[in-house]
Design a protein around this motif. Structure first.
Motif, short mmCIF file in Angstrom:
data_model
loop_
_atom_site.label_atom_id
_atom_site.label_comp_id
_atom_site.label_asym_id
_atom_site.label_seq_id
_atom_site.Cartn_x
_atom_site.Cartn_y
_atom_site.Cartn_z
N ARG A 150 62.35 31.80 74.90
CA ARG A 150 62.92 32.65 73.85
C ARG A 150 62.53 34.11 74.05
NH1 ARG A 150 67.26 33.52 71.01
NH2 ARG A 150 66.86 34.57 69.00
N ALA A 151 61.28 34.36 74.42
CA ALA A 151 60.84 35.74 74.65
C ALA A 151 61.63 36.38 75.79
CB ALA A 151 59.34 35.75 74.97
N HIS A 152 61.92 35.57 76.81
CA HIS A 152 62.69 36.07 77.94
C HIS A 152 64.08 36.51 77.49
CE1 HIS A 152 63.99 36.49 82.07
NE2 HIS A 152 64.97 35.61 81.87
N ILE A 153 64.71 35.70 76.62
CA ILE A 153 66.04 36.05 76.11
C ILE A 153 65.96 37.32 75.25
CG2 ILE A 153 67.92 35.30 74.60
CD1 ILE A 153 67.83 33.88 77.29
N LEU A 154 64.95 37.39 74.40
CA LEU A 154 64.80 38.55 73.52
C LEU A 154 64.54 39.83 74.32
CD1 LEU A 154 62.71 36.96 70.62
CD2 LEU A 154 65.15 37.56 70.60
N GLU A 155 63.76 39.70 75.40
CA GLU A 155 63.52 40.88 76.25
C GLU A 155 64.84 41.41 76.82
OE1 GLU A 155 60.79 39.40 79.08
OE2 GLU A 155 59.02 39.62 77.79
N GLY A 156 65.72 40.51 77.25
CA GLY A 156 67.02 40.93 77.76
C GLY A 156 67.86 41.60 76.70
N ARG A 157 67.83 41.04 75.48
CA ARG A 157 68.61 41.64 74.40
C ARG A 157 68.10 43.04 74.05
NH1 ARG A 157 70.09 37.69 69.52
NH2 ARG A 157 71.25 39.60 68.98
N LEU A 158 66.76 43.17 74.01
CA LEU A 158 66.20 44.49 73.68
C LEU A 158 66.55 45.52 74.76
CD1 LEU A 158 62.68 43.43 72.33
CD2 LEU A 158 64.58 44.43 71.02
N THR A 159 66.52 45.13 76.02
CA THR A 159 66.91 46.03 77.11
C THR A 159 68.38 46.44 76.97
OG1 THR A 159 65.29 45.03 78.58
CG2 THR A 159 67.03 46.30 79.62
N ALA A 160 69.21 45.45 76.66
CA ALA A 160 70.63 45.74 76.49
C ALA A 160 70.87 46.70 75.33
CB ALA A 160 71.40 44.44 76.28
N LEU A 161 70.11 46.53 74.25
CA LEU A 161 70.28 47.41 73.09
C LEU A 161 69.81 48.83 73.39
CD1 LEU A 161 69.18 44.96 70.25
CD2 LEU A 161 71.49 45.87 70.67
N TYR A 187 60.75 39.20 68.36
CA TYR A 187 60.06 39.28 69.65
C TYR A 187 58.55 39.38 69.46
CZ TYR A 187 58.76 40.85 74.32
OH TYR A 187 58.17 40.96 75.55
N GLU A 188 58.13 40.19 68.48
CA GLU A 188 56.70 40.31 68.19
C GLU A 188 56.12 38.97 67.73
OE1 GLU A 188 56.42 43.41 65.33
OE2 GLU A 188 56.91 45.02 66.74
N GLU A 189 56.88 38.27 66.88
CA GLU A 189 56.42 36.96 66.41
C GLU A 189 56.32 35.97 67.55
OE1 GLU A 189 59.26 35.96 63.47
OE2 GLU A 189 58.39 37.24 61.89
N VAL A 190 57.29 35.96 68.44
CA VAL A 190 57.26 35.04 69.58
C VAL A 190 56.08 35.38 70.49
CG1 VAL A 190 58.48 34.31 71.66
CG2 VAL A 190 59.72 34.53 69.50
N GLN A 191 55.83 36.66 70.70
CA GLN A 191 54.69 37.04 71.53
C GLN A 191 53.37 36.58 70.90
OE1 GLN A 191 54.44 38.33 74.55
NE2 GLN A 191 56.66 38.39 74.80
N ALA A 192 53.27 36.69 69.57
CA ALA A 192 52.07 36.21 68.88
C ALA A 192 51.94 34.70 69.03
CB ALA A 192 52.12 36.60 67.40
N THR A 193 53.07 34.00 68.96
CA THR A 193 53.04 32.54 69.14
C THR A 193 52.59 32.20 70.55
OG1 THR A 193 54.82 32.22 67.53
CG2 THR A 193 54.43 30.44 69.12
N ILE A 194 53.09 32.89 71.55
CA ILE A 194 52.70 32.64 72.93
C ILE A 194 51.20 32.87 73.10
CG2 ILE A 194 52.91 33.51 75.28
CD1 ILE A 194 55.88 34.03 74.67
N GLU A 195 50.72 33.96 72.53
CA GLU A 195 49.29 34.27 72.64
C GLU A 195 48.44 33.17 71.98
OE1 GLU A 195 46.14 37.81 71.33
OE2 GLU A 195 48.31 38.10 71.13
#
Length: 852
Positions: free
Chosen positions: A385-396, A453-461
């Motif tokens: 999910r973080a990987h997908i969100l990173e792509g969306r943020l780059t696109a935005l 994205y921040e929440e997913v990163q916190a979950t990963i951590e």
């Protein structure tokens, strides 16, 4: 075409010895029953049939929040996909999981008639409905997250879990019972909150012992205050004392006395709670029978006023009755039962007896694996999910350029390729970007993506911390356990009572296995089995008793000091006494005491057979029925069966067990259950095997029917019951000390009252047959001569040979002496005595090589 004419076929033929093949096949069968049907897994506390029912309901969406489903539908799903062993076994299991008087925390929410404490059966499966209870869902929580291993079902059409994730220690919480091949388990249920508190304590202090997990405080506050007080039965009642509970937790085995909860007044005794698995209707009938036959006085009426709110049995007393005296009579006969704890479960596929700490340690190891695998699964999902969100943020960030690239592309694939080249997106990212809607380009949507994205990163951590630090992982387990305790925890139902402040003789007698010897002149004594260590066959043995002039050994048997014994005489009477009541001499040479001091025998009456009352206990989970019988055979060849219920109340003067014809006498007695085969053996070496049901059940005063047609001058030597779950061979021993082991299969089944087959040759050296027994692997036998020599030897030391042979030397009997009696020591008892004993324990230190 024969294999000799085709070398390829001949090469595929494998030679094998039949005894090795039979042995391996039996071992495979035994392990299949042990691991696949009868014993629970220590991790989730379930047998395969329980696990399959719950998983089938899970797959069908029959949860606690869904509507009830017909039980026949659930049984059909389970049988069709996972458990092809018949609908009756599945429905019986489903029924028990729905009974709040059988399960401390029922795993099935039933609707309809699922039986009662009176022993009423459940309605047919087409009439009842069921769904999972909410606590059962905790056993399956996160099963879709690769938390447990799966295996193919019986026809490789689908898969089933090998174990459930089990968010709480279900083995201890709901207990388990079952009989496998050569072993059984009987684990009592416990209070959920207490078990979870003990698990949490073990997490916080891995070095703590069983003593720290168990509440051993006495009435004065001495002892530890561990979280587990003891078993907590769904029917409440009271546990008498704590010593047996403590022993069960420290050794994995114990015998716990459970007493009904009652109130005593001048006019009545009211029963409010009954011991676990006590049949209420049967209990009331037993009390009424005792009142009617005069063995229980002071009662004028019994009423069952029980309803949906609970048990209430009112025992009205006569005006002049002593309430305490009536209470004592009821306690001694009806209001207490023994729960034999055997904490046996599968650990890595192998049966092991575990103490309390070991059980919780094994559960925690399983739970750590489940949480680790769940965390790995969630981490992979979060990283994706973080990987997908990173792509969306780059696109935005480059929204105008991204829009231009997509608009200028000829097609979707071209747009994807251009985006990958311009910004280095992965395939998954460009798939997501080209599927974005224009509405997601707003500033509000951009802020939401950044927040996610921040929440997913916190979950990963957090997940990486859990996977990298075991203390964090254990913290997650502890937190989840405490949540389950808050959600489902309740108060204890079973309390503890003291033993009325009295110290009985039984409380002072340690439990141990003993050898009891009875002579023709009616002298009796008991000696610890550990005094007689196992020797190789063919020895002279050691002195077991020094008899007075002219006396001979009449019988010998092995029992536990706390066992009740039914003693059958050659005249057909039966008496009852406790083993510990018999005298124990300081040394094995002592003669003993006169039997008339303990039993009211007539002159010349001799004990011919002894039955341990523990063998009469009924297993309520038995699918085939719960009747037990005492099966008797006379010297003249007559056989009869009588239900054990007819022997509930035995007077001090004994009662009639069988009516004998003139000149006949009782020869032997066995406990059977209606499903055994019987083998009757004669002194001249003939034997006959027939189905037990050919002998109909009769009353105590009946004479029986013909069992074996004896030749002139021949007499019955003994009776053996074939329990194919435990017995592998017959063991025949002759008066001159010879004997043999023969496979039970060698005795073909016939109709009763035939002449039978030749079992062993008795002419020449052998002499007449003394007895026949059925034995299994690991059993021992105790053989005693008429002059008092005794030898204990392992059954495995005796050769396995066919019928109609002479056998080998079992005991080296001296001239003028003969084998007087033989008793079988079950494998478990033999092992325990070997572990406890060290040979000569009579204190005289005199065990010479000549005696051995």
């Amino acid at each position: 075409m024969s294999s000799d004419s085709d070398p390829k076929i001949a090469a595929q033929v494998e030679n094998a010895r039949i005894e090795q093949e039979m042995e391996q096949s039996y071992i495979d069968y035994a392990m299949s029953v042990i691991a696949g049907r009868a014993l629970p897994d220590v991790r989730d506390g379930l047998k395969p049939v329980h696990r399959r029912i719950l998983y089938a309901m899970h797959q069908a969406g029959i949860s606690s929040g869904s509507s009830h489903r017909k039980s026949s539908s659930i049984v059909g799903e389970t049988m069709g996909d996972y458990h092809p062993h018949g609908d009756s076994a599945i429905y019986d299991t489903l029924t028990r999981m729905a009974q709040d008087f059988s399960m401390r925390y029922p795993l099935v929410d039933g609707q309809g008639n699922f039986g009662s404490v009176d022993g009423d059966p459940a309605a047919a499966m087409r009439y009842t409905e069921a769904r999972m209870s909410s606590i059962a869902e905790e056993l399956l929580e996160d099963i879709e997250k690769d938390t447990v291993d799966f295996q193919s079902n019986y026809d490789d059409r689908t898969e089933e879990p090998t174990v459930l994730p089990a968010a709480f220690p279900n083995l201890l919480v709901n207990g388990s019972s079952g009989i496998a091949v050569g072993m059984s388990t009987n684990i009592p249920p416990h209070n959920l909150g207490e078990v979870i508190d003990a698990t949490v304590k073990l997490i916080d202090d891995p070095d703590c012992g069983v003593e720290d997990l168990v509440d051993t405080r006495d009435g004065r506050g001495n002892g530890s205050d561990g979280p587990v007080k003891g078993p907590d039965f769904p029917t409440g009642a009271n546990i008498v004392g704590k010593n047996a509970v403590h022993k069960a937790y420290t050794t994995g085995r114990g015998r716990i006395r459970v007493r009904a909860d009652f109130e005593v007044t001048e006019e009545r005794i009211v029963l409010n709670e009954l011991p676990y698995q006590e049949n209420k209707a049967r209990l009331i009938k037993r009390i009424a029978d005792d009142v009617n036959d005069g063995s229980l006085e002071g009662i004028r009426d019994i009423r069952d006023e029980s309803d949906r709110d609970g048990i209430r049995v009112v025992i009205e007393l006569k005006r002049n009755a002593d309430p305490q005296l009536v209470k004592n009579h009821l306690l001694s006969s009806h209001l207490e039962s023994t729960f034999g704890v055997i904490n046996l479960a599968l650990v890595d596929g192998e049966p092991r007896v575990l103490d309390l700490k070991q059980t919780l340690v094994e559960y925690l190891e399983h739970r750590k694996e489940v949480v680790r695998r769940r965390s790995e699964y969630d981490l992979a999902e979060a990283e994706d999910r973080a990987h997908i969100l990173e792509g969306r943020l780059t696109a935005l960030e480059h929204v105008d350029s991204v829009v231009d690239i997509i608009r200028d592309a000829d097609d979707r694939d071209g747009a994807k390729a251009a985006l990958r080249e311009a910004y280095g997106f992965s395939e998954a990212q460009v798939d997501h970007i080209v599927s974005m809607q224009l509405g997601s380009l707003t500033s509000m949507e951009t802020e939401a993506i950044e927040t996610e994205y921040e929440e997913v990163q916190a979950t990963i951590e957090r997940l990486e911390t859990i996977l990298g630090d075991e203390s964090e992982l254990l913290g997650v387990i502890e937190e989840e356990l405490l949540e389950i305790k808050d959600r489902y925890g309740d108060d204890r139902r079973t309390n503890f009572v003291e033993n009325d402040g009295e110290v009985t003789r039984e409380d002072l007698v340690p439990e141990e296995d003993v050898v009891v010897v009875v002579t023709e002149d009616d002298y009796v004594k008991q000696m610890p089995l550990s005094w007689f260590r196992a020797q190789r066959r063919g020895g002279k043995g050691i002195i077991g008793s020094e008899l007075k002039q002219g006396d001979k050994v009449a019988s010998v048997f092995v029992a536990n000091t706390h066992d009740y014994l039914l003693c059958f005489t050659d005249r057909g009477q039966v008496y009852k006494l406790k083993t510990y009541q018999l005298p124990r001499p300081e040394t094995r040479y002592t003669r003993g005491s006169a039997l008339v001091n303990y039993l009211d025998l007539d002159a010349g009456e001799e004990i011919q057979a002894v039955v341990n009352c523990d063998d009469l206990e009924v297993n309520d989970d038995d699918d085939e029925g719960d009747e037990k019988f005492l099966t008797m055979v006379t010297r003249g060849g007559r056989v009869k069966r009588t239900n054990v219920d007819r022997f509930q109340n035995i007077l001090s003067t004994g009662i009639r067990a069988i009516t004998l014809e003139e000149g006949d006498e009782l020869a032997d007695v066995e406990v059977t259950d209606g499903r055994h085969d019987l083998i009757v053996s004669s002194e001249r070496g003939m034997s006959i095997r027939f189905d037990e049901e050919e002998v109909r059940a009769m009353g105590r005063s009946a004479r029986g029917v013909g069992g074996i047609d004896l030749r002139e001058g021949d007499r019955v030597a003994g009776l053996a019951a074939v329990d194919e779950g435990r017995h592998d061979w017959t063991l025949t021993v002759t008066r001159n000390g010879y004997g043999k082991r023969t496979k039970i299969a060698d005795y073909r089944k016939q109709s009763r009252n035939g002449k039978g087959l030749i079992d062993i040759k008795t002419e020449g050296r052998n002499g007449p047959v003394c007895t026949i027994e059925t034995v299994g692997r690991g059993d021992h036998i105790v053989v005693m001569s008429e002059k008092g020599q005794i030898i204990r030897t392992a059954v495995d030391d005796l050769s396995v040979i066919s019928r109609n042979t002479k056998g080998v030397t079992v005991m080296d009997v001296e001239d003028g002496d003969a084998v007087g009696a033989v008793s079988v020591v079950p494998a478990a008892v033999a092992q325990a005595s070997d572990d406890d004993g060290d040979g000569d324990k009579d204190g005289d230190g005199d065990e010479s090589a000549a005696e051995q």
